[in-house]
Design a protein around this motif. Sequence first.
Motif, PDB file in Angstrom:
ATOM      1  N   LYS A  44       0.813  -1.222   0.000  1.00  0.00           N
ATOM      2  CA  LYS A  44       0.000   0.000   0.000  1.00  0.00           C
ATOM      3  C   LYS A  44       0.845   1.269   0.000  1.00  0.00           C
ATOM      4  CE  LYS A  44      -0.627  -0.065   5.054  1.00  0.00           C
ATOM      5  NZ  LYS A  44       0.369  -1.138   5.290  1.00  0.00           N
ATOM      6  N   ALA A  45       1.904   1.293   0.818  1.00  0.00           N
ATOM      7  CA  ALA A  45       2.742   2.490   0.894  1.00  0.00           C
ATOM      8  C   ALA A  45       3.436   2.757  -0.442  1.00  0.00           C
ATOM      9  CB  ALA A  45       3.769   2.328   2.014  1.00  0.00           C
ATOM     10  N   ASN A  46       3.867   1.693  -1.102  1.00  0.00           N
ATOM     11  CA  ASN A  46       4.518   1.836  -2.400  1.00  0.00           C
ATOM     12  C   ASN A  46       3.566   2.435  -3.430  1.00  0.00           C
ATOM     13  OD1 ASN A  46       4.938   0.192  -5.214  1.00  0.00           O
ATOM     14  ND2 ASN A  46       6.915   0.836  -4.350  1.00  0.00           N
ATOM     15  N   LEU A  47       2.314   1.981  -3.424  1.00  0.00           N
ATOM     16  CA  LEU A  47       1.322   2.483  -4.375  1.00  0.00           C
ATOM     17  C   LEU A  47       1.028   3.961  -4.119  1.00  0.00           C
ATOM     18  CD1 LEU A  47      -1.084  -0.588  -4.435  1.00  0.00           C
ATOM     19  CD2 LEU A  47       0.306   0.227  -6.339  1.00  0.00           C
ATOM     20  N   VAL A  48       0.867   4.316  -2.847  1.00  0.00           N
ATOM     21  CA  VAL A  48       0.595   5.713  -2.507  1.00  0.00           C
ATOM     22  C   VAL A  48       1.765   6.596  -2.932  1.00  0.00           C
ATOM     23  CG1 VAL A  48       0.277   7.343  -0.604  1.00  0.00           C
ATOM     24  CG2 VAL A  48      -0.982   5.185  -0.622  1.00  0.00           C
ATOM     25  N   GLN A  49       2.980   6.111  -2.747  1.00  0.00           N
ATOM     26  CA  GLN A  49       4.173   6.857  -3.134  1.00  0.00           C
ATOM     27  C   GLN A  49       4.180   7.137  -4.632  1.00  0.00           C
ATOM     28  OE1 GLN A  49       7.858   4.961  -2.003  1.00  0.00           O
ATOM     29  NE2 GLN A  49       9.054   6.145  -3.471  1.00  0.00           N
ATOM     30  N   HIS A  50       3.862   6.110  -5.433  1.00  0.00           N
ATOM     31  CA  HIS A  50       3.864   6.306  -6.896  1.00  0.00           C
ATOM     32  C   HIS A  50       2.749   7.258  -7.322  1.00  0.00           C
ATOM     33  CE1 HIS A  50       7.038   3.593  -8.068  1.00  0.00           C
ATOM     34  NE2 HIS A  50       6.532   2.608  -7.333  1.00  0.00           N
ATOM     35  N   VAL A  51       1.579   7.141  -6.685  1.00  0.00           N
ATOM     36  CA  VAL A  51       0.477   8.037  -7.040  1.00  0.00           C
ATOM     37  C   VAL A  51       0.824   9.476  -6.661  1.00  0.00           C
ATOM     38  CG1 VAL A  51      -1.892   8.661  -6.450  1.00  0.00           C
ATOM     39  CG2 VAL A  51      -1.319   6.282  -6.948  1.00  0.00           C
ATOM     40  N   SER A  52       1.420   9.655  -5.495  1.00  0.00           N
ATOM     41  CA  SER A  52       1.754  10.997  -5.020  1.00  0.00           C
ATOM     42  C   SER A  52       2.820  11.667  -5.871  1.00  0.00           C
ATOM     43  CB  SER A  52       2.238  10.923  -3.564  1.00  0.00           C
ATOM     44  OG  SER A  52       1.225  10.371  -2.736  1.00  0.00           O
ATOM     45  N   SER A  53       3.627  10.864  -6.564  1.00  0.00           N
ATOM     46  CA  SER A  53       4.680  11.441  -7.404  1.00  0.00           C
ATOM     47  C   SER A  53       4.117  12.155  -8.624  1.00  0.00           C
ATOM     48  CB  SER A  53       5.648  10.345  -7.855  1.00  0.00           C
ATOM     49  OG  SER A  53       5.015   9.471  -8.799  1.00  0.00           O
ATOM     50  N   GLY A  54       2.882  11.797  -9.009  1.00  0.00           N
ATOM     51  CA  GLY A  54       2.239  12.449 -10.142  1.00  0.00           C
ATOM     52  C   GLY A  54       2.761  12.019 -11.491  1.00  0.00           C
ATOM     53  N   ASP A  55       3.509  10.913 -11.526  1.00  0.00           N
ATOM     54  CA  ASP A  55       4.126  10.473 -12.783  1.00  0.00           C
ATOM     55  C   ASP A  55       3.254   9.499 -13.577  1.00  0.00           C
ATOM     56  OD1 ASP A  55       6.337  11.999 -12.200  1.00  0.00           O
ATOM     57  OD2 ASP A  55       7.406  10.356 -11.201  1.00  0.00           O
ATOM     58  N   LEU A  56       2.049   9.205 -13.111  1.00  0.00           N
ATOM     59  CA  LEU A  56       1.206   8.218 -13.789  1.00  0.00           C
ATOM     60  C   LEU A  56       0.623   8.793 -15.070  1.00  0.00           C
ATOM     61  CD1 LEU A  56       1.348   7.085 -10.834  1.00  0.00           C
ATOM     62  CD2 LEU A  56      -0.899   6.089 -11.280  1.00  0.00           C
ATOM     63  N   THR A  57       0.615   7.978 -16.114  1.00  0.00           N
ATOM     64  CA  THR A  57      -0.072   8.344 -17.349  1.00  0.00           C
ATOM     65  C   THR A  57      -1.571   8.188 -17.128  1.00  0.00           C
ATOM     66  OG1 THR A  57      -0.026   6.095 -18.222  1.00  0.00           O
ATOM     67  CG2 THR A  57       1.893   7.502 -18.694  1.00  0.00           C
ATOM     68  N   PRO A  58      -2.399   8.817 -17.938  1.00  0.00           N
ATOM     69  CA  PRO A  58      -3.852   8.656 -17.773  1.00  0.00           C
ATOM     70  C   PRO A  58      -4.303   7.201 -17.821  1.00  0.00           C
ATOM     71  CG  PRO A  58      -3.391  10.496 -19.219  1.00  0.00           C
ATOM     72  CD  PRO A  58      -2.069   9.822 -18.965  1.00  0.00           C
ATOM     73  N   SER A  59      -3.689   6.406 -18.700  1.00  0.00           N
ATOM     74  CA  SER A  59      -4.093   4.996 -18.795  1.00  0.00           C
ATOM     75  C   SER A  59      -3.679   4.229 -17.543  1.00  0.00           C
ATOM     76  CB  SER A  59      -3.474   4.345 -20.040  1.00  0.00           C
ATOM     77  OG  SER A  59      -2.065   4.457 -20.015  1.00  0.00           O
ATOM     78  N   ALA A  60      -2.474   4.504 -17.016  1.00  0.00           N
ATOM     79  CA  ALA A  60      -2.039   3.852 -15.785  1.00  0.00           C
ATOM     80  C   ALA A  60      -2.926   4.263 -14.620  1.00  0.00           C
ATOM     81  CB  ALA A  60      -0.583   4.199 -15.496  1.00  0.00           C
ATOM     82  N   TRP A  61      -3.356   5.507 -14.636  1.00  0.00           N
ATOM     83  CA  TRP A  61      -4.257   6.037 -13.603  1.00  0.00           C
ATOM     84  C   TRP A  61      -5.573   5.253 -13.597  1.00  0.00           C
ATOM     85  CZ3 TRP A  61      -2.292  10.148 -10.762  1.00  0.00           C
ATOM     86  CH2 TRP A  61      -3.150  10.759  -9.843  1.00  0.00           C
TER      87      TRP A  61
END
Length: 590
Positions: free
Chosen positions: A511-528
């Motif tokens: 869970k912490a890893n996922l939150v970290q990646h989401v918080s970085s703002g680097d997700l593409t719209p499709s990954a989002w």
Amino acid sequence: MGNVLDCSSAGACVTLADAQKEETENYERQHGVPSNTRPSSFDDLDFSVLEKNMPFRDSQLWKIQRWYYQNYGMECWESMIVPSFVTSNAFIAQQTARVIAGYIRDTIGEGNYTSKEPVYVIEVGSGHGKFSFLVLQSLVEMSEFLPVLVEDEVPESTIENESMNSATAIRKPAFVYLITDVSQKALEAIASHPAMQTFLETGILELALFDAEESTQEGMYNPLLFTLHPSNDALEFSTAAENSEDEYPPLFICNYVFDSLVQDAFRIEDGVLFENRVTVQTVSLDDESPSEKYDNLGVRAMENVQIEWKYRDYPVPRNILGNYYGAERGEKGDEEFNSILMEYMKEAKEEFCNDGASILIPIGGLRLIQRLERSLPNGKFTILVGDKGYGSVGEMKGGRDPHIAAHGSFSCMVNMDALSRFSKKKGGHCMITPYQEGFKCQALCFGESGGFSNLPEFSMAWNEAFAGFGPESFSALQRAVKDEAPDPSLKLTTSLLRLSEGDPDVFFKFKANLVQHVSSGDLTPSAWNDLREDVSQVAGNNYHLQTAKDVSFEAGRLLMAMKDFKAALHLFSHSQATCGDHPATLLNMG
């Protein structure tokens, strides 16, 4: 979990903290068990001898085992004392559901059928019910590929092309999943669990009290009787039942069951068979109140127990080897197990050489199979076994005492080789996981003259699910990623989550890893968008069991970071309902 009672053959007791053998370390590693949960006051406890040099099958340990589950019910797992991940994750549930679907299609066929009875899938020792829930989730998702049974008076046209999700077809599903357990407390908790209500209402799920170790009379074909809840119907399987020809042969599931049923222990050394006997010491018990005798042991019962093994003083005379089990040793009907002991002795020189062997005979599991074979019409049934154990005789080589894992209750390795031998003697057929390490899966088929060739879809599904990348491989992989990749990429984490079929425990670990990646703002719209789908699947698979694992809160927190406030609020509300008010939950809800 993680306390292992493993004592030397000389009889000196090795305490829980001293058990460091490789087998113990492997078990702890594979099951995610802390290495030492020994209480700090252990050395100060007042121990007394409960029994001395008893045959393992007759030990009071088995009475403690029964008392433990009957007394504590769901608390065993809610308190995270008894482990559950290996057999209660979404991956193994999905694999098992595919095997069940194959069995239903092999048994009934395809399409819509008129029949009085569905196929019963009977889970023995369901415990907390999480595995059952996840299997049912998967089966419902597969409903369009499963046959539907309809009542005679319903016109065929009214259900054509409809799945069991439809209002008409659901009244007569092709299967009923029957949860059974020896603990009434556990069954009541499952019956009241919010996640189970839809299955109970649609009739797909029933529950019944069932004692897997109930004695059967020698030579008698005793019927299997279940009083079902919530329907209150009486379900009977019997060779003498009037409607036996209308019944489909049931499929039984026994995950982590045989390792907790009565076993017998032997050592083979220099061509001699020895009984491996046990001495048990416990904290002081209340002998004046038999019904509450073991209450002093508490929910961490086996932390308050010490064990010694001794075998050299108990050789089995050669002249009784062929008649070891009988009226004086074991129960009536156990004579059928004598041939297994004889085979091990005949093979000892070739298989064990000078190394000797430690042999466990799964008396409780064998008796259950024997009971089913005697009771079911034409002795026809199939059973899925999942457990830690020995799949071949070579795995029992070496001079060691039985490995006993303590986790509130206790569990032993299961001699699956003995199960295979017994099934073949009864005209049955067997498939077993080819790998030696870790959790093993086994399928035993009885009453089918053609064996698994008569169950082609079942067999193909079983081989795909359990013969290759199976539950043990998945469990090891997710554990390795957690231990060996401290900062996994989003792609690795989501790939593992999808491989797990959206398992809530896997999500919780990362869970912490996922939150970290989401918080970085680097997700593409499709990954989002894909991650939203992943979280939705996790939430749908969430069977709340332990307050310490608030999956709904963590999933809601992730969605909140993704700015999906509506979906996050729904999950925070679920967290509040299952885990109570918490400042963080209330703050996030606004």
